[in-house]
Design a protein around this motif. Structure first.
Motif, PDB file in Angstrom:
ATOM      1  N   MET A  32       0.836  -1.193   0.000  1.00  0.00           N
ATOM      2  CA  MET A  32       0.000   0.000   0.000  1.00  0.00           C
ATOM      3  C   MET A  32       0.878   1.253   0.000  1.00  0.00           C
ATOM      4  O   MET A  32       1.799   1.377   0.810  1.00  0.00           O
ATOM      5  N   SER A  75       0.490   5.489   0.019  1.00  0.00           N
ATOM      6  CA  SER A  75      -0.483   6.536   0.292  1.00  0.00           C
ATOM      7  C   SER A  75       0.177   7.906   0.280  1.00  0.00           C
ATOM      8  O   SER A  75       1.274   8.079   0.820  1.00  0.00           O
ATOM      9  N   LYS A 112      -0.838  12.885   4.341  1.00  0.00           N
ATOM     10  CA  LYS A 112      -2.137  13.247   4.891  1.00  0.00           C
ATOM     11  C   LYS A 112      -2.418  14.722   4.652  1.00  0.00           C
ATOM     12  O   LYS A 112      -1.513  15.551   4.631  1.00  0.00           O
ATOM     13  N   PRO A 144      -8.420   6.555  -5.907  1.00  0.00           N
ATOM     14  CA  PRO A 144      -7.476   5.488  -5.531  1.00  0.00           C
ATOM     15  C   PRO A 144      -7.424   4.447  -6.647  1.00  0.00           C
ATOM     16  O   PRO A 144      -8.365   4.310  -7.431  1.00  0.00           O
ATOM     17  N   PRO A 153      -3.863   7.370  -3.786  1.00  0.00           N
ATOM     18  CA  PRO A 153      -3.608   6.177  -2.976  1.00  0.00           C
ATOM     19  C   PRO A 153      -3.654   4.942  -3.877  1.00  0.00           C
ATOM     20  O   PRO A 153      -4.557   4.799  -4.707  1.00  0.00           O
ATOM     21  N   LEU A 162      -2.795   0.553  -4.247  1.00  0.00           N
ATOM     22  CA  LEU A 162      -2.468  -0.738  -3.654  1.00  0.00           C
ATOM     23  C   LEU A 162      -2.055  -1.692  -4.764  1.00  0.00           C
ATOM     24  O   LEU A 162      -2.837  -1.984  -5.669  1.00  0.00           O
ATOM     25  N   LEU A 175      -8.524  -0.138   0.423  1.00  0.00           N
ATOM     26  CA  LEU A 175      -7.918   0.993  -0.297  1.00  0.00           C
ATOM     27  C   LEU A 175      -8.809   2.226  -0.237  1.00  0.00           C
ATOM     28  O   LEU A 175      -8.316   3.353  -0.066  1.00  0.00           O
ATOM     29  N   LYS A 234     -10.601   3.302   2.002  1.00  0.00           N
ATOM     30  CA  LYS A 234     -10.602   3.955   3.311  1.00  0.00           C
ATOM     31  C   LYS A 234      -9.286   4.671   3.619  1.00  0.00           C
ATOM     32  O   LYS A 234      -9.149   5.283   4.682  1.00  0.00           O
ATOM     33  N   GLU A 235      -8.332   4.598   2.698  1.00  0.00           N
ATOM     34  CA  GLU A 235      -7.046   5.271   2.916  1.00  0.00           C
ATOM     35  C   GLU A 235      -7.234   6.793   2.954  1.00  0.00           C
ATOM     36  O   GLU A 235      -8.063   7.341   2.221  1.00  0.00           O
TER      37      GLU A 235
END
Length: 425
Positions: A187, A189, A192, A199, A225, A227, A259, A261-262
């Protein structure tokens, strides 16, 4: 060009190599030979402008690119160039003499033409076998280094080291395991606090393993994001099967929900990206789970579900849903919420991906809009992912190592720009 649409990473100004003074140079200007690049530090999918100055008028020199892959194997590409009357060479405007190792002027041409060097255990390979330059993974190193050199008559005149980045700034990485997360993946990301973007769930094809990791890292460095998911042949003790046989859609659905929810992910815009055999399950996910997946990127695609693959996979289906095999046959795309973008090569020796891409584009999504395809007539099967960082090569008829990357790299460059545009839609 792709770089024109992308934000520059790292230093954006021109940077010069420290000149080296050759013994017995034929012209005084050659004592100041230097390599100039506009991006000494940049993302691995960005091109770089390369110029050479300080040579003698009409000097004939060799410009080379050097790197080392994750196994320690050196790779190299070189071309012969002639300086202009002022002792300069611009690789964006001048192709190598004789059309080797690439035919058209391309400042980043050497990056995509590298081959393993002889004398380090390089094995000759048969016709059609594929191999690629794989530097250390983004989980191991956030970048790799590539060195440019200029030489004449066996004498080094200048050199310049470039840093090619997978990860920038505060991009975060974490390993997902079957034991802990019920999936095997990497993963990546964005930092923040950045605005939410589409994503992307990324995976490869019949090679198995986690081949989408480089692409996922680059997508995260661009704010998405991502994955990279391994669904079979994930290594001993991974808990995943060794064959492409009865791989259930629930595995990918679970990964997509994690993914979505990243931080920084907009779950309503979640996209899935699959290559070759992976294009089948990517399309199936978009068709069968439109509430979860919006857009589908299908590289070197099939337009139908094919059978199982690898030893021990006979008698069952490649894909399943809720434990029930999904039958082989054409893939409908009329329930896909977004767009299926198919990228193919017209010279694909693996299977008819160009014909499949046309079949995909002939269908319409749930809103009645047409899906999209782009086919590069001279490109082969290796049109997937990004340009420059991971050039695909193939074996020659007599077992010698040859480069087939020219058309494939052009397809990757164009396809990657289209993918980034689709994700920003």
């Amino acid at each position: 060009m792709l770089a024109a649409t992308a934000a520059c990473s790292g230093s954006g100004g021109s940077d010069d190599a420290r000149p080296r003074s050759p013994a017995g140079g034929t012209a005084g200007d050659r004592d100041r030979a230097a390599i100039h690049v506009d991006r000494p530090v940049a993302l691995a999918d960005q091109d770089v402008k390369v110029r050479v100055s300080g040579l003698g008028s009409h000097d004939r020199v060799t410009v080379a690119a050097h790197s080392v892959d994750g196994s320690g194997q050196p790779w190299r590409a070189q071309g012969d160039f002639t300086a202009d009357g002022r002792g300069r060479i611009d690789l964006d405007e001048q192709a190598p003499r004789g059309g080797r190792p690439y035919e058209k002027a391309d400042s980043a041409g050497l990056l995509g033409a590298m081959l393993p060097t002889a004398g380090r255990g390089v094995k000759k390979i048969g016709s059609g076998d594929a191999f690629s330059y794989h530097p250390p993974t983004p989980a191991e190193k956030s970048s790799y280094r590539l060195r440019l050199t200029v030489s004449a008559n066996g004498e080094r005149l200048a050199d310049r080291t470039l840093t090619r980045q997978w990860l920038t700034g505060d991009v975060r990485h974490r390993k997902l395991t079957v034991a802990k997360n019920r999936m095997d993946g990497e993963m990546y990301s964005p930092p923040k606090g950045e605005r939410r973007r589409a994503p992307v769930l990324v995976f490869g094809g019949s090679e198995g393993g986690n081949s989408g990791e480089y692409a996922a890292a680059l997508l995260a460095s661009r704010g998405h994001p991502a994955l990279s998911l391994c669904y079979f042949r994930c290594g001993d003790g991974s808990g995943r099967p060794d064959a492409l046989n009865m791989i259930d859609t629930s595995y990918f659905v679970r990964a997509a929900r994690v993914l979505g929810k990243e931080p920084g992910a907009d779950p309503d815009r979640l996209a899935v990206m699959g290559n070759s055999r992976g294009s089948e399950i990517a399309q199936l996910l978009g068709q069968r789970h439109p509430s979860l997946f919006r857009d589908v990127i299908a590289y070197a695609p099939s337009a139908k579900v094919n059978g199982p693959y690898l030893a021990g996979a006979s008698g069952r289906a490649a894909w399943a849903e809720n434990g029930r095999p999904l039958p082989a046959g054409p893939i409908r795309l009329d329930k896909v919420r977004g767009t299926v973008l198919a990228v193919a090569g017209g010279n694909d020796k693996m299977w008819g991906s160009a014909e499949a891409a046309r079949a995909i584009a002939a269908q319409r999504n749930a809103s009645g809009a047409s899906h999209q395809q782009v086919t590069h007539p001279k490109a082969g099967h290796h049109v997937n992912w990004f340009p420059y960082g991971q050039p695909g090569q193939e074996g020659g008829a007599n077992g010698e190592i040859v480069s087939t990357s020219g058309s494939d790299q052009a397809a990757r460059k164009d396809g990657w720009a289209r993918v980034l545009k689709l994700l920003e839609k």
